[in-house]
Design an enzyme around this catalytic site. Structure first.
Site, short mmCIF file in Angstrom:
data_model
loop_
_atom_site.label_atom_id
_atom_site.label_comp_id
_atom_site.label_asym_id
_atom_site.label_seq_id
_atom_site.Cartn_x
_atom_site.Cartn_y
_atom_site.Cartn_z
N ARG A 108 0.87 -1.19 0.00
CA ARG A 108 0.00 0.00 0.00
C ARG A 108 0.90 1.22 0.00
O ARG A 108 1.75 1.38 0.88
CB ARG A 108 -0.91 0.05 1.22
CG ARG A 108 -1.50 1.46 1.40
CD ARG A 108 -2.56 1.59 2.42
NE ARG A 108 -3.77 0.91 2.01
CZ ARG A 108 -4.97 1.16 2.52
NH1 ARG A 108 -5.12 2.08 3.45
NH2 ARG A 108 -6.03 0.49 2.11
N GLN A 138 -10.28 -3.91 -2.75
CA GLN A 138 -11.54 -3.34 -2.25
C GLN A 138 -12.69 -3.70 -3.19
O GLN A 138 -13.81 -3.99 -2.76
CB GLN A 138 -11.41 -1.82 -2.12
CG GLN A 138 -12.68 -1.11 -1.70
CD GLN A 138 -13.06 -1.36 -0.25
OE1 GLN A 138 -12.23 -1.24 0.64
NE2 GLN A 138 -14.32 -1.74 0.01
N ASP A 230 -17.06 7.85 -1.72
CA ASP A 230 -15.76 7.74 -1.06
C ASP A 230 -15.37 9.15 -0.60
O ASP A 230 -16.01 10.14 -1.01
CB ASP A 230 -14.73 7.17 -2.05
CG ASP A 230 -13.35 6.96 -1.45
OD1 ASP A 230 -13.24 6.87 -0.20
OD2 ASP A 230 -12.36 6.89 -2.21
N CYS A 271 -16.34 2.47 0.93
CA CYS A 271 -15.17 1.62 1.23
C CYS A 271 -14.64 1.88 2.63
O CYS A 271 -13.92 1.03 3.17
CB CYS A 271 -14.08 1.85 0.20
SG CYS A 271 -13.57 3.57 0.07
N ARG A 299 -13.76 -7.68 2.92
CA ARG A 299 -12.35 -7.44 2.56
C ARG A 299 -11.53 -8.67 2.93
O ARG A 299 -10.66 -9.11 2.18
CB ARG A 299 -11.77 -6.23 3.32
CG ARG A 299 -12.39 -4.89 3.03
CD ARG A 299 -12.21 -4.45 1.59
NE ARG A 299 -10.83 -4.52 1.13
CZ ARG A 299 -9.84 -3.68 1.49
NH1 ARG A 299 -10.10 -2.65 2.26
NH2 ARG A 299 -8.61 -3.81 1.04
N1 NVA Z 1 -9.77 7.14 -1.84
C1 NVA Z 1 -9.41 6.74 -0.49
C2 NVA Z 1 -9.68 5.29 -0.28
C3 NVA Z 1 -9.42 4.78 1.10
C4 NVA Z 1 -9.67 3.32 1.25
C5 NVA Z 1 -7.96 7.06 -0.24
O1 NVA Z 1 -7.12 6.78 -1.09
O2 NVA Z 1 -7.66 7.62 0.83
N1 CP Z 2 -11.16 0.54 2.70
C1 CP Z 2 -9.88 0.50 3.08
O1 CP Z 2 -8.97 0.21 2.28
O2 CP Z 2 -9.67 0.77 4.38
P1 CP Z 2 -8.27 0.99 5.09
O3 CP Z 2 -7.68 2.24 4.53
O4 CP Z 2 -8.58 1.07 6.55
O5 CP Z 2 -7.39 -0.20 4.76
#
Ligand code: NVA
Ligand code: CP
Length: 312
Positions: A108, A138, A230, A271, A299
């Site tokens: 990530r 997701q 989102d 999400c 998830r």
């Molecule tokens: N668009 C959001 C998704 C979080 C799961 C982000 O990147 O912060």
């Molecule tokens: N939806 C999601 O990816 O949540 P987190 O950022 O908590 O992993």
């Protein structure tokens, strides 16, 4: 039908066919049922996985960890203060080291090219746990949730409203067009999908017999089966908050927007994490909390399916 996905990366859902996606969803369903029956798994026995996080996470981190342990594997969390990645050590070298020690790697972070480099150099399956551009794990959870609610994906009207060019909007457009859901993006024109991605997804939609529509008019929510939203500022974009709130205020999911579907069966999905009062009001969020937290639980089951299938 089973598919051999051993050794495959999950960098975006572009790399998976409709049938491979359906296979992952059905495997996730089986694994979910097994877990509910209290059966301890062993499908990842002897497997070690690395979890690299440059950005924070609740769901993704916990889903990977619990899924791995449920199937007898070991998960190692590598936060941004823990390893040298991209600072004192190149992505290529980190990938080659981790590939020698681990059976799979979750990443990530910010740049999509970094997760792609990890995949190119590690020699083990790499799973994208969110980048600035995509969030494919997701989408699998979201599709499983829709399938559970409606019994099918094909032909359902899916509306994404809000920041139309973030990782969630991009990935949902890919996922929905692959599996045959009619995808509608509602956003101000400045936040519409990149034209190249739109063209790619239009081709997926043609193949799956579905449609894609982009609009800046909220009225096109009419007849939606699913409304999805989102955050208005993704991780790393916190400095844009003032402008985004101004721009996206008319696109908030509230009771009057829900009523515009002219349907009582429409579900809201998110999400998470959510900023209540921005993209969604608290009352609408709470009305649909069961669906939203099903997504969060799913998830884990879908990530488990991805790991089990790609580790072989
Ligand atoms: N668009 C959001 C998704 C979080 C799961 C982000 O990147 O912060
Ligand atoms: N939806 C999601 O990816 O949540 P987190 O950022 O908590 O992993």
């Amino acid at each position: 039908m089973a598919f051999n996905l051993k050794g495959k990366n999950l960098l975006t859902l572009k790399d998976f066919t409709k049938y491979e996606i359906e296979y992952l969803l059905s495997l996730a369903q089986d694994l979910k049922q097994k877990k509910k029956m209290g059966i301890q798994g062993n499908l990842m026995e002897g497997k070690n996985i690395a979890l690299i996080f440059e950005k924070p996470s609740t769901r993704t981190r916990c889903a990977f960890t619990v899924a791995c342990i449920d199937e007898g594997g070991h998960a190692e969390y590598l936060g941004k203060q823990d390893i040298q990645l991209g600072h004192k050590e190149s992505i290529e070298d980190t990938a080659r080291v981790l590939g020698r020690l681990f059976d799979g790697i979750q990443f990530r972070g910010f740049k999509q090219e970094h997760v792609e480099k990890l995949a190119a150099f590690s020699g083990v399956p790499v799973w994208n746990g969110l980048t600035d551009d995509y969030h494919p794990t997701q989408i699998l959870a979201d599709l499983l949730t829709i399938q559970e609610k409606f019994g099918q994906l094909q032909g359902k009207k899916f509306v994404y409203i809000g920041d139309g060019r973030n990782n969630m909007a991009n990935s949902l457009m890919i996922g929905c067009s692959k599996v045959g859901m009619d995808f509608v993006l509602i956003a101000p024109k400045d936040l519409w999908t990149d034209p190249d991605l739109l063209e790619t997804c239009n081709n997926y939609a043609k193949q799956s017999g579905s449609t894609i529509l982009m609009s800046d008019a909220v009225e096109v929510v009419e007849n939606a089966d699913v409304i999805y939203t989102d955050v208005w500022c993704s991780m790393g974009e916190e400095d844009k908050a003032k402008d985004r709130i101004q721009l996206l205020k008319p696109y908030q999911v509230n009771a009057s927007l829900m009523a515009m579907t002219k349907k009582t069966s429409t579900v809201l999905m998110h999400c998470l994490p959510a900023v209540k009062g921005n993209e969604v009001t608290e009352d609408v969020f709470e009305t649909h909390a069961d669906t939203i937290f099903d997504q969060a639980e799913n998830r884990m089951h879908t990530i488990k399916a991805v790991m089990v299938a790609t580790l072989g």
